[in-house]
Design a protein around this motif. Structure first.
Motif, PDB file in Angstrom:
ATOM      1  N   PRO A  68       0.829  -1.208   0.000  1.00  0.00           N
ATOM      2  CA  PRO A  68       0.000   0.000   0.000  1.00  0.00           C
ATOM      3  C   PRO A  68       0.862   1.256   0.000  1.00  0.00           C
ATOM      4  O   PRO A  68       1.970   1.272   0.554  1.00  0.00           O
ATOM      5  CB  PRO A  68      -0.799  -0.115   1.307  1.00  0.00           C
ATOM      6  N   PRO A  69       0.356   2.354  -0.595  1.00  0.00           N
ATOM      7  CA  PRO A  69       1.143   3.595  -0.680  1.00  0.00           C
ATOM      8  C   PRO A  69       1.614   4.106   0.671  1.00  0.00           C
ATOM      9  O   PRO A  69       2.727   4.632   0.784  1.00  0.00           O
ATOM     10  CB  PRO A  69       0.180   4.583  -1.345  1.00  0.00           C
ATOM     11  N   ARG A  70       0.785   3.970   1.725  1.00  0.00           N
ATOM     12  CA  ARG A  70       1.189   4.535   3.008  1.00  0.00           C
ATOM     13  C   ARG A  70       2.427   3.827   3.569  1.00  0.00           C
ATOM     14  O   ARG A  70       3.350   4.484   4.054  1.00  0.00           O
ATOM     15  CB  ARG A  70       0.048   4.475   4.025  1.00  0.00           C
ATOM     16  N   ILE A  71       2.442   2.496   3.507  1.00  0.00           N
ATOM     17  CA  ILE A  71       3.607   1.771   4.008  1.00  0.00           C
ATOM     18  C   ILE A  71       4.844   2.134   3.197  1.00  0.00           C
ATOM     19  O   ILE A  71       5.918   2.384   3.747  1.00  0.00           O
ATOM     20  CB  ILE A  71       3.352   0.255   3.988  1.00  0.00           C
ATOM     21  N   ARG A  72       4.700   2.188   1.880  1.00  0.00           N
ATOM     22  CA  ARG A  72       5.841   2.550   1.036  1.00  0.00           C
ATOM     23  C   ARG A  72       6.308   3.974   1.308  1.00  0.00           C
ATOM     24  O   ARG A  72       7.519   4.253   1.328  1.00  0.00           O
ATOM     25  CB  ARG A  72       5.454   2.391  -0.436  1.00  0.00           C
ATOM     26  N   GLY A  73       5.355   4.878   1.549  1.00  0.00           N
ATOM     27  CA  GLY A  73       5.717   6.269   1.839  1.00  0.00           C
ATOM     28  C   GLY A  73       6.444   6.401   3.160  1.00  0.00           C
ATOM     29  O   GLY A  73       7.446   7.124   3.260  1.00  0.00           O
ATOM     30  N   LEU A  74       5.949   5.703   4.197  1.00  0.00           N
ATOM     31  CA  LEU A  74       6.614   5.743   5.498  1.00  0.00           C
ATOM     32  C   LEU A  74       8.006   5.107   5.412  1.00  0.00           C
ATOM     33  O   LEU A  74       8.950   5.565   6.063  1.00  0.00           O
ATOM     34  CB  LEU A  74       5.763   5.032   6.547  1.00  0.00           C
ATOM     35  N   ALA A  75       8.120   4.058   4.596  1.00  0.00           N
ATOM     36  CA  ALA A  75       9.421   3.414   4.411  1.00  0.00           C
ATOM     37  C   ALA A  75      10.388   4.344   3.688  1.00  0.00           C
ATOM     38  O   ALA A  75      11.575   4.414   4.022  1.00  0.00           O
ATOM     39  CB  ALA A  75       9.258   2.107   3.634  1.00  0.00           C
ATOM     40  N   ALA A  76       9.878   5.075   2.699  1.00  0.00           N
ATOM     41  CA  ALA A  76      10.739   5.997   1.944  1.00  0.00           C
ATOM     42  C   ALA A  76      11.270   7.112   2.838  1.00  0.00           C
ATOM     43  O   ALA A  76      12.433   7.519   2.727  1.00  0.00           O
ATOM     44  CB  ALA A  76       9.969   6.585   0.764  1.00  0.00           C
ATOM     45  N   GLN A  77      10.429   7.625   3.736  1.00  0.00           N
ATOM     46  CA  GLN A  77      10.928   8.687   4.608  1.00  0.00           C
ATOM     47  C   GLN A  77      11.916   8.138   5.638  1.00  0.00           C
ATOM     48  O   GLN A  77      12.859   8.822   6.023  1.00  0.00           O
ATOM     49  CB  GLN A  77       9.790   9.440   5.280  1.00  0.00           C
ATOM     50  N   ARG A  78      11.737   6.868   6.054  1.00  0.00           N
ATOM     51  CA  ARG A  78      12.724   6.270   6.947  1.00  0.00           C
ATOM     52  C   ARG A  78      14.044   6.077   6.212  1.00  0.00           C
ATOM     53  O   ARG A  78      15.121   6.289   6.779  1.00  0.00           O
ATOM     54  CB  ARG A  78      12.216   4.922   7.474  1.00  0.00           C
ATOM     55  N   GLU A  79      13.968   5.679   4.925  1.00  0.00           N
ATOM     56  CA  GLU A  79      15.193   5.564   4.137  1.00  0.00           C
ATOM     57  C   GLU A  79      15.906   6.911   4.053  1.00  0.00           C
ATOM     58  O   GLU A  79      17.134   6.993   4.180  1.00  0.00           O
ATOM     59  CB  GLU A  79      14.885   5.052   2.726  1.00  0.00           C
ATOM     60  N   ALA A  80      15.123   7.972   3.874  1.00  0.00           N
ATOM     61  CA  ALA A  80      15.704   9.317   3.808  1.00  0.00           C
ATOM     62  C   ALA A  80      16.453   9.643   5.093  1.00  0.00           C
ATOM     63  O   ALA A  80      17.556  10.216   5.066  1.00  0.00           O
ATOM     64  CB  ALA A  80      14.606  10.348   3.557  1.00  0.00           C
ATOM     65  N   GLN A  81      15.880   9.273   6.224  1.00  0.00           N
ATOM     66  CA  GLN A  81      16.538   9.552   7.500  1.00  0.00           C
ATOM     67  C   GLN A  81      17.842   8.772   7.627  1.00  0.00           C
ATOM     68  O   GLN A  81      18.816   9.262   8.204  1.00  0.00           O
ATOM     69  CB  GLN A  81      15.592   9.219   8.655  1.00  0.00           C
ATOM     70  N   GLY A  82      17.855   7.549   7.089  1.00  0.00           N
ATOM     71  CA  GLY A  82      19.083   6.766   7.091  1.00  0.00           C
ATOM     72  C   GLY A  82      20.166   7.425   6.250  1.00  0.00           C
ATOM     73  O   GLY A  82      21.330   7.509   6.658  1.00  0.00           O
ATOM     74  N   HIS A  83      19.803   7.909   5.064  1.00  0.00           N
ATOM     75  CA  HIS A  83      20.772   8.601   4.206  1.00  0.00           C
ATOM     76  C   HIS A  83      21.279   9.873   4.887  1.00  0.00           C
ATOM     77  O   HIS A  83      22.465  10.214   4.778  1.00  0.00           O
ATOM     78  CB  HIS A  83      20.129   8.958   2.868  1.00  0.00           C
ATOM     79  N   ALA A  84      20.384  10.575   5.573  1.00  0.00           N
ATOM     80  CA  ALA A  84      20.787  11.825   6.227  1.00  0.00           C
ATOM     81  C   ALA A  84      21.820  11.587   7.320  1.00  0.00           C
ATOM     82  O   ALA A  84      22.682  12.446   7.561  1.00  0.00           O
ATOM     83  CB  ALA A  84      19.558  12.529   6.814  1.00  0.00           C
ATOM     84  N   LEU A  85      21.744  10.429   7.977  1.00  0.00           N
ATOM     85  CA  LEU A  85      22.696  10.134   9.051  1.00  0.00           C
ATOM     86  C   LEU A  85      24.142  10.169   8.575  1.00  0.00           C
ATOM     87  O   LEU A  85      25.050  10.483   9.349  1.00  0.00           O
ATOM     88  CB  LEU A  85      22.395   8.757   9.657  1.00  0.00           C
ATOM     89  N   VAL A  86      24.363   9.831   7.295  1.00  0.00           N
ATOM     90  CA  VAL A  86      25.732   9.811   6.774  1.00  0.00           C
ATOM     91  C   VAL A  86      25.970  10.922   5.749  1.00  0.00           C
ATOM     92  O   VAL A  86      26.944  10.898   5.007  1.00  0.00           O
ATOM     93  CB  VAL A  86      26.063   8.434   6.143  1.00  0.00           C
ATOM     94  N   GLY A  87      25.062  11.902   5.711  1.00  0.00           N
ATOM     95  CA  GLY A  87      25.273  13.058   4.849  1.00  0.00           C
ATOM     96  C   GLY A  87      25.052  12.820   3.375  1.00  0.00           C
ATOM     97  O   GLY A  87      25.529  13.599   2.538  1.00  0.00           O
TER      98      GLY A  87
END
Length: 415
Positions: free
Chosen positions: A247-266
């Motif tokens: 579902p779009p909501r799960i994928r959207g929440l996962a995408a923003q979590r991925e973004a936070q992971g990328h942000a941790l290492v700049g």
């Protein structure tokens, strides 16, 4: 060569290439010139916060952060707890628990007693779930956890003896109780219990005919690894929860979590790309208009926007982060104390990193007053970061006045 000895010369090289004097650089970063000089000479270690800010300002694409980031934990720990949690409800035991406790409640709806297999009773538990979720915004997680465990068992027991048509919705509701119990366990500081309950939620949902909550469990596990500072594990887990059949909501929440992971290492490019994907998926989500409880936060009107502010700070752009977080924070309902604390401290941290120390202290002082009512192990991670950030401004009267309240919140709890 140690990371301290490698970081300093690399920072100086990038600064000189950018045509900046040490004075200009210190003013731009809002850091003491003497401190930066010692970092460049290898006499002092750079904090992750300083590395992020230098990375963003000099456009180093995470290279400086990687010089100060601790090694990632061994693979395997992000997937599941090392052993069964003491909180975990074995599915077989839950589904054979029976409904005697439900009958003992003597619950009446509309003046009429209802049996454990009547749909109105299930509706009543759904209403209880909504109330417990709201109560979670203003109650200590350790207070709420025993009740949530009991309710999960009771609703699963209801499903075990329900008519075939009522069993799936009862199992699905039990899965939501278990998922919320996992979140409260994480807020209480028990990551193993959080992962155990999240796995239990996925099993209950699968038994109820919903195969998707198992993928959301990956998003929840990614939250645990994110707070542990494991960027690679966070990204890997979040990517697994973005397959096209979900579902779009799960994928959207996962995408923003991925973004936070990328942000941790700049990794700004991949972070912003993930945020764009999250924004698109969540914008088309109609979960709030459905009859089932909303997956993920129900008190943030635009999760992708709030995550953007969160990520901008980790990318070393505190001023931009503060602007976004200020705007989105105003949209959080007043009663949502836990959510307001979570994003409010991140907002205070962004203002402090921008040099707006007095404003940061004003924000934090209000939030520290409500923390005893809604203690949170995850929020405390940002409180610690705020404390370290403000320690650079010890001469500020506002900082000195705030320190006792900060210390009380961060002091170890005594049972």
């Amino acid at each position: 060569m140690s990371t301290t000895l490698r970081f300093g010369p690399e920072l100086r090289r990038l600064r000189v290439e950018a045509g900046l004097t040490l004075t200009e650089f210190s003013v731009a970063l809002n850091y003491d010139k003497g401190h930066l000089s010692k970092v460049e000479r290898g006499e002092r270690s750079a904090s992750p916060e300083l590395a992020r800010r230098c990375d963003a300002f000099l456009g180093a694409d995470g290279d400086l952060q990687r010089l100060v980031t601790r090694p990632e934990p061994d693979s395997g720990t992000a997937e599941s707890p090392t052993g069964p949690s003491r909180w975990l409800v074995a599915r077989r035991a839950v589904l054979s628990a029976g409904t005697g406790a439900l009958i003992d409640l003597g619950l009446k709806l509309g003046g009429q007693a209802v049996s454990s297999t009547d749909d109105p009773l299930l509706f009543s538990f759904r209403m209880q779930f909504d109330q417990l979720r709201k109560l979670g915004q203003s109650t200590a997680p350790k207070v709420l956890l025993p009740l949530l465990e009991t309710q999960t068992r009771m609703v699963a027991g209801l499903a075990a003896e329900a008519r075939s048509t009522s069993r799936p919705p009862a199992l699905l509701l039990a899965s939501r109780f278990a998922e919320f119990t996992g979140w409260m366990a994480q807020e209480a500081g028990d990551s193993d219990a959080a992962l155990g309950w999240t796995g239990e939620a996925a099993e209950l949902a699968r038994a109820g005919g919903d195969p998707y909550l198992g993928s959301y469990a990956l998003v929840r596990r990614a939250l645990v690894t994110m707070y542990d500072g494991d960027a690679a594990g966070t990204v890997a887990l979040a990517r697994r929860a973005q397959s096209s059949e979900l579902p779009p909501r799960i994928r959207g929440l996962a995408a923003q979590r991925e973004a936070q992971g990328h942000a941790l290492v700049g990794n700004e490019v991949d972070c912003l790309r993930s945020l764009d994907r999250a924004r698109e998926l969540l914008a088309g989500d109609d979960a709030r208009n459905g009859t089932e409880p909303v997956i993920g936060t129900s008190h943030v009107s635009d999760p992708a926007a709030m995550s953007t502010g969160w990520c901008l700070h980790d990318l070393g752009r505190p001023k931009a982060a503060a602007e976004v977080l200020d705007r989105e924070y105003r949209r959080i309902p007043p009663h949502a104390l836990r959510t307001r604390a979570r994003y409010g401290f991140r907002r205070s941290l962004a203002h402090a990193a921008s040099g707006e120390v007095e404003h940061a202290c004003t924000i934090a002082a209000e939030l520290l007053g409500v923390m005893p009512a809604v203690p949170s192990a995850t929020v405390n991670s940002d409180v610690r970061r705020l404390s370290r950030e403000l320690a650079r401004f010890r001469s500020s009267r506002a900082v000195r006045e705030l320190q006792p309240a900060l210390a009380r919140v961060l002091a170890p709890a005594h049972d």
